[in-house]
Design a protein around this motif. Sequence first.
Motif, PDB file in Angstrom:
ATOM      1  N   GLN A  76       0.831  -1.199   0.000  1.00  0.00           N
ATOM      2  CA  GLN A  76       0.000   0.000   0.000  1.00  0.00           C
ATOM      3  C   GLN A  76       0.871   1.256   0.000  1.00  0.00           C
ATOM      4  OE1 GLN A  76      -3.075   0.340  -0.546  1.00  0.00           O
ATOM      5  NE2 GLN A  76      -3.951  -1.665  -0.160  1.00  0.00           N
ATOM      6  N   TRP A  77       1.905   1.235   0.820  1.00  0.00           N
ATOM      7  CA  TRP A  77       2.768   2.408   0.892  1.00  0.00           C
ATOM      8  C   TRP A  77       3.474   2.646  -0.437  1.00  0.00           C
ATOM      9  CZ3 TRP A  77       2.649   6.213   4.177  1.00  0.00           C
ATOM     10  CH2 TRP A  77       3.693   7.158   4.147  1.00  0.00           C
ATOM     11  N   ALA A  78       3.953   1.562  -1.063  1.00  0.00           N
ATOM     12  CA  ALA A  78       4.716   1.686  -2.307  1.00  0.00           C
ATOM     13  C   ALA A  78       3.841   2.124  -3.472  1.00  0.00           C
ATOM     14  CB  ALA A  78       5.399   0.362  -2.633  1.00  0.00           C
ATOM     15  N   VAL A  79       2.636   1.552  -3.578  1.00  0.00           N
ATOM     16  CA  VAL A  79       1.788   1.798  -4.746  1.00  0.00           C
ATOM     17  C   VAL A  79       0.795   2.941  -4.493  1.00  0.00           C
ATOM     18  CG1 VAL A  79       0.073   0.800  -6.310  1.00  0.00           C
ATOM     19  CG2 VAL A  79       1.974  -0.602  -5.471  1.00  0.00           C
ATOM     20  N   THR A  80       0.006   2.819  -3.430  1.00  0.00           N
ATOM     21  CA  THR A  80      -1.090   3.754  -3.210  1.00  0.00           C
ATOM     22  C   THR A  80      -0.604   5.119  -2.752  1.00  0.00           C
ATOM     23  OG1 THR A  80      -2.417   1.830  -2.569  1.00  0.00           O
ATOM     24  CG2 THR A  80      -3.330   4.005  -2.076  1.00  0.00           C
ATOM     25  N   ALA A  81       0.374   5.145  -1.852  1.00  0.00           N
ATOM     26  CA  ALA A  81       0.874   6.424  -1.323  1.00  0.00           C
ATOM     27  C   ALA A  81       2.004   6.982  -2.179  1.00  0.00           C
ATOM     28  CB  ALA A  81       1.326   6.248   0.123  1.00  0.00           C
ATOM     29  N   THR A  82       3.133   6.254  -2.226  1.00  0.00           N
ATOM     30  CA  THR A  82       4.293   6.747  -2.969  1.00  0.00           C
ATOM     31  C   THR A  82       3.995   6.850  -4.465  1.00  0.00           C
ATOM     32  OG1 THR A  82       5.754   5.757  -1.317  1.00  0.00           O
ATOM     33  CG2 THR A  82       6.745   6.387  -3.410  1.00  0.00           C
ATOM     34  N   GLY A  83       3.181   5.940  -4.985  1.00  0.00           N
ATOM     35  CA  GLY A  83       2.814   5.999  -6.394  1.00  0.00           C
ATOM     36  C   GLY A  83       2.116   7.298  -6.750  1.00  0.00           C
TER      37      GLY A  83
ATOM     38  N   SER B 188      -2.236   9.365   3.463  1.00  0.00           N
ATOM     39  CA  SER B 188      -0.872   9.855   3.225  1.00  0.00           C
ATOM     40  C   SER B 188      -0.775  10.512   1.851  1.00  0.00           C
ATOM     41  CB  SER B 188       0.129   8.701   3.327  1.00  0.00           C
ATOM     42  OG  SER B 188       0.106   8.124   4.619  1.00  0.00           O
ATOM     43  N   ALA B 189      -1.394   9.885   0.851  1.00  0.00           N
ATOM     44  CA  ALA B 189      -1.398  10.472  -0.491  1.00  0.00           C
ATOM     45  C   ALA B 189      -2.134  11.807  -0.487  1.00  0.00           C
ATOM     46  CB  ALA B 189      -2.042   9.504  -1.477  1.00  0.00           C
ATOM     47  N   THR B 190      -3.294  11.848   0.138  1.00  0.00           N
ATOM     48  CA  THR B 190      -4.075  13.085   0.188  1.00  0.00           C
ATOM     49  C   THR B 190      -3.275  14.223   0.796  1.00  0.00           C
ATOM     50  OG1 THR B 190      -6.227  11.974   0.290  1.00  0.00           O
ATOM     51  CG2 THR B 190      -6.110  14.199   1.205  1.00  0.00           C
TER      52      THR B 190
ATOM     53  N   TYR C  30      -4.853   0.293   3.705  1.00  0.00           N
ATOM     54  CA  TYR C  30      -5.356   0.980   2.517  1.00  0.00           C
ATOM     55  C   TYR C  30      -5.690   2.437   2.824  1.00  0.00           C
ATOM     56  CZ  TYR C  30      -8.673   2.210  -1.208  1.00  0.00           C
ATOM     57  OH  TYR C  30      -9.348   2.845  -2.225  1.00  0.00           O
ATOM     58  N   SER C  31      -6.471   2.668   3.882  1.00  0.00           N
ATOM     59  CA  SER C  31      -6.883   4.045   4.178  1.00  0.00           C
ATOM     60  C   SER C  31      -5.729   4.881   4.709  1.00  0.00           C
ATOM     61  CB  SER C  31      -8.061   4.062   5.156  1.00  0.00           C
ATOM     62  OG  SER C  31      -7.790   3.346   6.334  1.00  0.00           O
ATOM     63  N   VAL C  32      -4.771   4.271   5.403  1.00  0.00           N
ATOM     64  CA  VAL C  32      -3.567   5.004   5.816  1.00  0.00           C
ATOM     65  C   VAL C  32      -2.819   5.501   4.587  1.00  0.00           C
ATOM     66  CG1 VAL C  32      -1.269   4.726   6.816  1.00  0.00           C
ATOM     67  CG2 VAL C  32      -3.263   3.908   8.059  1.00  0.00           C
ATOM     68  N   ALA C  33      -2.681   4.631   3.572  1.00  0.00           N
ATOM     69  CA  ALA C  33      -1.977   5.022   2.349  1.00  0.00           C
ATOM     70  C   ALA C  33      -2.735   6.110   1.606  1.00  0.00           C
ATOM     71  CB  ALA C  33      -1.778   3.799   1.462  1.00  0.00           C
ATOM     72  N   LYS C  34      -4.059   6.002   1.558  1.00  0.00           N
ATOM     73  CA  LYS C  34      -4.859   7.028   0.889  1.00  0.00           C
ATOM     74  C   LYS C  34      -4.741   8.376   1.610  1.00  0.00           C
ATOM     75  CE  LYS C  34      -6.948   5.074  -2.676  1.00  0.00           C
ATOM     76  NZ  LYS C  34      -6.740   5.558  -4.059  1.00  0.00           N
TER      77      LYS C  34
END
Length: 321
Positions: free
Chosen positions: A99-106, A156-158, A150-154
């Motif tokens: 999740q961190w690699a794809v959803t957030a860092t991506g 972080s992205a936001t 999942y929601s942590v990564a989202k």
Amino acid sequence: MSASSLHFYRGKNVLIAGANGFIGPHLAQALARHGARVFLGMRAKRAACHPAPAMGEVVHCDVEDQSQLAQCFAQAKPEVVFNLAAAPRENSLPGSAQQWAVTATGAINLAYQCVRSQTALFMQMGSSEEYGNGEIPFLETQADKPISPYSVAKVSATRSLLISHDLFGLPVIIVRPTVVYGPGQTGEMLLPHMIRHYCAGERPALTPCAQQRDFVYIDDLISALLALGGRPELAGNIFNISQGESIELKKVAAMTANLCHYAGDLGIGERQYRLNEVMNHCADHGKISAMIGWQPTVDLEVGVTRMIDWWRQRDERSTCP
């Protein structure tokens, strides 16, 4: 959608990152209908199983790989980018890392390319799960309370994207849809799981189903994405996309079984709730309604009926996952 929004996409290059999922094909078809030149961003191994459809050109777009993203942007020259890329939901340590690699860092990697190439607008697919067990109905102004990798990564992205908007001029809009459903959806999401079993005359394995969920139909989500994607002046905003009403899953199961002509045991209580289960889930869409006039148009029973019809008519010969 207004005529100006329709005109906005005509002749524009649009990149969809993570185009091979449920939402991507619906979005690509709509963009193509409105005259956009659509680039379907996928990882190479996914692209091999999803040859370029008529509505777009497949480009290799691994959001974890900055060099490949740079090549993708050089090829597509996108004026608008829709980021749908996210790792599958999985509550595990390896899943957290993905999740961190794809959803957030991506998302951050894509944002870098958008700033570097002076893309007009970056549309980020967030999630109403970012609100977690927050106060109902969810408002864009309330604090996030992530409850899963999942929601942590989202979240972080936001946060990273909004900071990039303030500091580096990233033209980003973040949308937070509730539970999206509709024709073409497969896998282990709730409605496909129910429909697959009920249509086959089988009992699914459901939780006690006391949760309440706010479902939004795929066509309503797409109309919101297209309308916002044509409004670069709204960059820096978060928008909820929802039906604005929650329904208990026991009622959803009973309705779906009836529409599938299934009269057996509904399977309620066959499995436990997930860890950190959100029991009440409903998002207010007043902001997007006030700012651009968007409203949901498809109620749940109509949407589920369309989904069942698609399921019964689908092409089962495909070897793609």
